[in-house]
Design an enzyme around this catalytic site. Structure first.
Site, PDB file in Angstrom:
ATOM      1  N   ASP A 173     -27.179  39.989 117.342  1.00 31.40           N
ATOM      2  CA  ASP A 173     -27.883  41.206 116.914  1.00 31.40           C
ATOM      3  C   ASP A 173     -28.593  41.844 118.110  1.00 31.40           C
ATOM      4  O   ASP A 173     -29.832  41.859 118.184  1.00 31.40           O
ATOM      5  CB  ASP A 173     -28.895  40.857 115.816  1.00 31.40           C
ATOM      6  CG  ASP A 173     -29.380  42.093 115.065  1.00 31.40           C
ATOM      7  OD1 ASP A 173     -28.759  43.166 115.223  1.00 31.40           O
ATOM      8  OD2 ASP A 173     -30.373  41.988 114.323  1.00 31.40           O
ATOM      9  N   SER A 219     -43.470  42.748 108.474  1.00 24.80           N
ATOM     10  CA  SER A 219     -42.887  42.167 107.265  1.00 24.80           C
ATOM     11  C   SER A 219     -41.462  42.677 107.103  1.00 24.80           C
ATOM     12  O   SER A 219     -41.230  43.888 107.134  1.00 24.80           O
ATOM     13  CB  SER A 219     -43.724  42.533 106.038  1.00 24.80           C
ATOM     14  OG  SER A 219     -43.169  41.971 104.865  1.00 24.80           O
ATOM     15  N   ALA A 220     -40.535  41.742 106.948  1.00 19.16           N
ATOM     16  CA  ALA A 220     -39.120  42.091 106.746  1.00 19.16           C
ATOM     17  C   ALA A 220     -38.691  41.607 105.371  1.00 19.16           C
ATOM     18  O   ALA A 220     -39.513  41.171 104.557  1.00 19.16           O
ATOM     19  CB  ALA A 220     -38.260  41.473 107.838  1.00 19.16           C
TER      20      ALA A 220
END
Length: 560
Positions: A290, A135-136
């Site tokens: 990223d 979960s972010a």
């Protein structure tokens, strides 16, 4: 405060109060005392104060952003990539920010999926794990299996997160405007411009459809490369807030210990990953922005690749290089190879936004010193990330504002070398980039490139060719007949010349009259020359008239 801000302020009043209170608690809201709004200053003064005396300003900023939640943590992460703007110390501190968002209730997740995809979970997937894999801040990931038996992961946006982020962005932009108006110290960080760039980036990240299109583009660009894998998206099982994609099983590049135990060739993996990102940047002009180790996985060996392919995750943040930026990068590479500090200075000044008091000579001197420091290093010893850090610091010292796309590219190169050196301490990104610098020089002066430039301007050349013979013949004919005239048009020149002549006459009259007074030219009264006195009076009257005309014309010009 503008009257149009009132509805926004009322809508976000509680959150606005919370943000100001958190900033004040960590000693970061002193600049609000100069805002001409008593209720805002009262809110600042009434907030509880945290005992942060032993902490640095940078640490207090990190704590405040962490306490404010998702949107502000994201802002800190973006600012950590902008050492040219906030300085290396604050950027390093903000790089420690981590998202630790608890998973949503399974019932809320299932409801979100069914609402977005228009069917029950049982109809959409053969199996679906309600317990989140991770979960972010924006969403959470669940494992699933399609009805065709393919293992996938389903990324689901947290319910209500978009509304909360939009509200936070409105408050953030208003605080940025207040900060830029009231604080000289904050103004140097260009808070409004930075917040608007961040707003655009974060709103794009909320659209999972954009991430799906990014994945498809990467898959097309590397379709013929068996060493690289990007997840296959499932458009029929995806929407703006739900993204279903291929599941990868392997060893994360961030787990160096497990990689070593598996017997994999780490220097080869480092080169493989670096080549992948360098190709994205210099070949495609479209790159994953990223490249931290957690976004790369080494897959199990296959028939196509005995050592296992490199899979790249999370394609939400990407960078693009347009033709203008590509030309500037090529020029910078050519200048760097040739150790041409003057050309490097021109490129930096052209890419960035320079201040009004920009000192080009000082920037040239700083870049020349930087080149001298690195000129004698061999290629395998060259510290590219260190050199880029120094370039960023030079840019910041001279208050040059880099466009977001340039700052992002510098961040990716620095992160890429750092990630590669975690796997192989002797890795040199400069060796990987050098062939592209040489190729850039060949491309710049190749016949194909020159032809392409001429072709893009074909219409202008055609118009020139059509007009030139006729215009040249007319000029030569008039010249032969003695009728060749050059007409110069000077707008409003006559009043200027008139004032100039009158000014000279006034000055001459005043000097001559003053000389008559000092020489006591007769007739005189009590030693005063009467002609000299009247001459000075007339000169003063004429000078006053000219001064009034000049003021009147200046006012007229400003009104226009």
């Amino acid at each position: 405060m503008d009257i149009t801000d009132v509805p926004q302020l009322v809508r976000n009043a509680d959150r606005f109060r919370e943000v100001v209170a958190v900033l004040a608690k960590h000693g970061l809201a002193d600049w609000l005392s100069s805002v001409p709004l008593p209720w805002l200053d009262r809110l600042r003064r009434n907030a509880p104060v945290e005992n942060d005396a032993d902490l640095t300003t940078e640490e207090r900023i990190r704590l405040a952003l962490t306490e404010l939640g998702t949107t502000y943590i994201k802002l800190g992460q973006v600012l950590s990539t902008r050492p040219d703007l906030v300085g290396q110390t604050l950027a390093d501190e903000l790089a420690q920010l981590r998202e630790n968002t608890p998973a949503d209730d399974p019932a809320a997740v299932i409801e979100a999926i069914q609402s977005e995809l228009g069917g029950s979970v049982e109809e959409l997937f053969a199996e679906f794990e309600t317990t989140a894999l991770a979960s972010a801040s924006i969403g959470q990931v669940h494992c699933a299996i399609t009805h065709a038996g393919e293992p996938v992961v389903v990324k689901v946006q947290h319910p209500g997160i978009e509304r909360r982020i939009v509200n936070d962005l409105e408050i953030m932009l208003k605080l940025a405007e207040l900060g830029e108006q009231q604080s000289v110290r904050l103004r140097q960080y260009r808070p409004v411009q930075t917040t608007r760039e961040f707003q655009k980036t974060l709103l794009q990240e909320l659209d999972f459809g954009r991430e799906m299109r990014n994945m498809e583009t990467f898959r097309r660009n590397f379709a013929d490369n068996a060493e690289v894998r990007f997840a296959k998206p499932y458009p029929e099982l995806s929407s703006r807030r739900v993204l279903t994609m291929e599941r990868f099983d392997g060893i994360s590049v961030s787990d160096k210990k497990l990689l070593e135990q598996s017997g994999l060739d780490l220097p080869k993996i480092a080169r493989q990953g670096a080549n992948l990102f360098v190709e994205m940047i210099f070949r495609d002009g479209f790159y994953h922005a990223d490249p931290h180790p957690g976004n790369m996985i080494i897959l199990a060996a296959s028939e196509q690749n005995a050592d296992g392919a490199l899979a790249v995750l999370d394609c939400g943040m990407v960078g693009r290089i347009d033709e203008t930026l590509r030309d500037q990068l090529e020029t910078a590479l050519i200048a760097a190879v040739g150790q041409d500090s003057a050309k490097m200075t021109k490129v930096v000044a052209r890419i960035g936004e320079v201040p009004r008091d920009f000192d080009e000579a000082a920037l040239h001197g700083a870049i020349q010193e930087l080149i001298d420091n690195y000129a004698h290093q061999s290629l395998n010893e060259f510290d590219l990330s260190g050199c880029l850090h120094e370039i960023v610091e030079i840019i910041r010292e001279h208050r040059i504002y880099l466009p977001a796309k340039v700052a992002m590219l510098l961040k990716v190169l620095i992160m890429l070398e750092g990630t590669s050196q975690q796997l192989s301490p002797d890795f040199s990104l400069a060796e990987i980039i050098k062939p592209y610098g040489r190729q850039a020089m060949l491309n710049r002066f190749s016949a194909k490139n020159l032809y392409g430039r001429l072709k893009s301007n074909a219409e202008d050349w055609q118009n020139l060719v059509e007009m030139l013979p006729r215009d040249a013949a007319e000029i030569l004919d008039n010249f032969k007949r003695g009728k060749f005239d050059v007409h110069l048009q000077h707008r409003r020149l006559e009043p200027i010349v008139n004032r100039l002549v009158m000014g000279l006459l006034t000055a001459a009259l005043f000097v001559g009259s003053a000389s008559m007074c000092s020489s006591e030219v007769p007739p005189t009264i009590r030693g005063f020359s009467i002609p000299g006195f009247f001459g000075c009076a007339i000169a003063i009257a004429m000078g006053t008239g000219i001064w009034r005309d000049v003021r009147r014309s200046s006012r007229y010009s400003s009104d226009e």
